[in-house]
Motif scaffolding. Sequence first.
Motif, mmCIF file in Angstrom:
data_model
loop_
_atom_site.group_PDB
_atom_site.id
_atom_site.type_symbol
_atom_site.label_atom_id
_atom_site.label_comp_id
_atom_site.label_asym_id
_atom_site.label_seq_id
_atom_site.Cartn_x
_atom_site.Cartn_y
_atom_site.Cartn_z
ATOM 1 N N THR A 24 -19.313 -12.615 -83.398
ATOM 2 C CA THR A 24 -19.637 -11.451 -84.237
ATOM 3 C C THR A 24 -20.195 -10.276 -83.444
ATOM 4 O O THR A 24 -20.346 -9.188 -83.990
ATOM 5 C CB THR A 24 -20.661 -11.825 -85.331
ATOM 6 N N THR A 25 -20.451 -10.467 -82.164
ATOM 7 C CA THR A 25 -21.129 -9.421 -81.402
ATOM 8 C C THR A 25 -20.246 -8.201 -81.170
ATOM 9 O O THR A 25 -20.755 -7.101 -80.957
ATOM 10 C CB THR A 25 -21.615 -9.953 -80.040
ATOM 11 N N ARG A 26 -18.922 -8.357 -81.219
ATOM 12 C CA ARG A 26 -18.037 -7.226 -80.952
ATOM 13 C C ARG A 26 -17.748 -6.408 -82.207
ATOM 14 O O ARG A 26 -17.117 -5.357 -82.134
ATOM 15 C CB ARG A 26 -16.723 -7.717 -80.332
ATOM 16 N N ALA A 27 -18.180 -6.890 -83.358
ATOM 17 C CA ALA A 27 -17.924 -6.158 -84.601
ATOM 18 C C ALA A 27 -18.766 -4.885 -84.641
ATOM 19 O O ALA A 27 -19.978 -4.922 -84.443
ATOM 20 C CB ALA A 27 -18.246 -7.024 -85.803
ATOM 21 N N GLU A 28 -18.108 -3.760 -84.906
ATOM 22 C CA GLU A 28 -18.833 -2.492 -84.992
ATOM 23 C C GLU A 28 -19.101 -2.081 -86.434
ATOM 24 O O GLU A 28 -19.796 -1.107 -86.690
ATOM 25 C CB GLU A 28 -18.050 -1.396 -84.274
ATOM 26 N N LEU A 29 -18.544 -2.843 -87.369
ATOM 27 C CA LEU A 29 -18.774 -2.571 -88.783
ATOM 28 C C LEU A 29 -18.646 -3.876 -89.547
ATOM 29 O O LEU A 29 -17.737 -4.660 -89.292
ATOM 30 C CB LEU A 29 -17.750 -1.552 -89.304
ATOM 31 N N GLN A 67 -9.945 -11.049 -81.100
ATOM 32 C CA GLN A 67 -10.949 -9.983 -81.009
ATOM 33 C C GLN A 67 -10.989 -9.365 -79.620
ATOM 34 O O GLN A 67 -11.251 -8.164 -79.476
ATOM 35 C CB GLN A 67 -12.337 -10.530 -81.365
ATOM 36 N N ARG A 81 -12.919 7.967 -88.247
ATOM 37 C CA ARG A 81 -12.869 7.620 -86.828
ATOM 38 C C ARG A 81 -11.449 7.598 -86.288
ATOM 39 O O ARG A 81 -11.234 7.232 -85.128
ATOM 40 C CB ARG A 81 -13.546 6.256 -86.622
ATOM 41 N N THR A 117 -7.178 -1.636 -85.083
ATOM 42 C CA THR A 117 -8.405 -2.280 -85.542
ATOM 43 C C THR A 117 -8.098 -3.661 -86.097
ATOM 44 O O THR A 117 -7.192 -3.830 -86.912
ATOM 45 C CB THR A 117 -9.078 -1.430 -86.641
ATOM 46 N N ARG A 163 -10.082 -2.952 -79.355
ATOM 47 C CA ARG A 163 -11.254 -2.138 -79.080
ATOM 48 C C ARG A 163 -12.163 -2.050 -80.304
ATOM 49 O O ARG A 163 -13.377 -1.868 -80.184
ATOM 50 C CB ARG A 163 -10.816 -0.738 -78.646
ATOM 51 N N HIS A 164 -11.559 -2.182 -81.492
ATOM 52 C CA HIS A 164 -12.309 -2.036 -82.744
ATOM 53 C C HIS A 164 -12.163 -3.294 -83.595
ATOM 54 O O HIS A 164 -11.043 -3.744 -83.843
ATOM 55 C CB HIS A 164 -11.814 -0.820 -83.531
ATOM 56 N N VAL A 178 -13.715 -5.169 -87.234
ATOM 57 C CA VAL A 178 -14.478 -5.067 -88.481
ATOM 58 C C VAL A 178 -14.538 -6.461 -89.102
ATOM 59 O O VAL A 178 -13.542 -7.198 -89.091
ATOM 60 C CB VAL A 178 -13.805 -4.084 -89.469
#
Length: 210
Positions: free
Chosen positions: A104-109, A42, A143, A10, A46-47, A49
Motif C-alpha cells: 500500500t505504500t505506493r498508493a497516492e490516493l 504496482q 492531474r 494509473t 507511476r500512479h 489508487v
Amino acid sequence: MGLALKPTDTLIVIDLQNDFCPGGALAVNDGDTIVPLVNRLQQQFRHVVLTQDWHPAGHISFASAHPDKQPFELIQLGYGPQVLWPDHCVQASTGAAFHPGLETTRAELMVRKGYNPQVDSYSAFLDNDHATPTGLAGALRERGLGRLFFCGLAYDYCVFYSAVDAVAQGFEAYVIEDACRAIDLHGSKAAAKQTMVELGVHLISSDDLL
C-alpha cells in the motif's frame, strides 16, 4: 497484445480487503491469490489508487438490516435493485482493512466508498444511485491521468462497475482479468464480461504489461 505504459497511466486496485478474501465475511473464491500479482503490477505504474469498501454498521445493503431477508436476495430500493450482502467491510473493522500482503505504500490516493448508510457503492466513481460522485474522476482529471487499469475484487461487481463508469466518464479503461477474481452470482461474471466488451472496456492479461 503488449501494451506500452505511459507516465500518466494509473493502476486502480479495487477493494483488496480482508472481508473479500478467504475467511472474510463476503469471501471471493481465491481472492487472496491475486495479491502477489497486484503487487508486481504496482511496480509498473507511476500512479496507483486503492479503493476501500467502508460501510457503517447497519448499512442498507446488509441483509441484517432487513429482518425478513437473507443474504444474496435481491430487493428494490429507491435507487434501484440491490443485492443484500452479509455484513462486511464495517468501518474500522479487521474485515475492512486491506489484505496484509497488499503493498500500500505506493498508493497516492485511497478512495473510500459505501459510507452513506442509505446507498450502496460498487463503483470507484459513483454511488449506486448513479448520481453521487466519489470525487475520483475529478482527482484524476485534475492531474491529467486518463488511461486507467483496474484489478482487484470482485471482477463482476466493484471492478465491473468501476470500469464501466470510467468509460462513461470519458476515461480509457482496461481490466486486467487475471488480476481479478469474481463472485459469479447467478451468471454475473459472464454478464459483466459481455457488458464491458459492449461498452468499450478493454479486457487484457497481466502478460500484456509485465
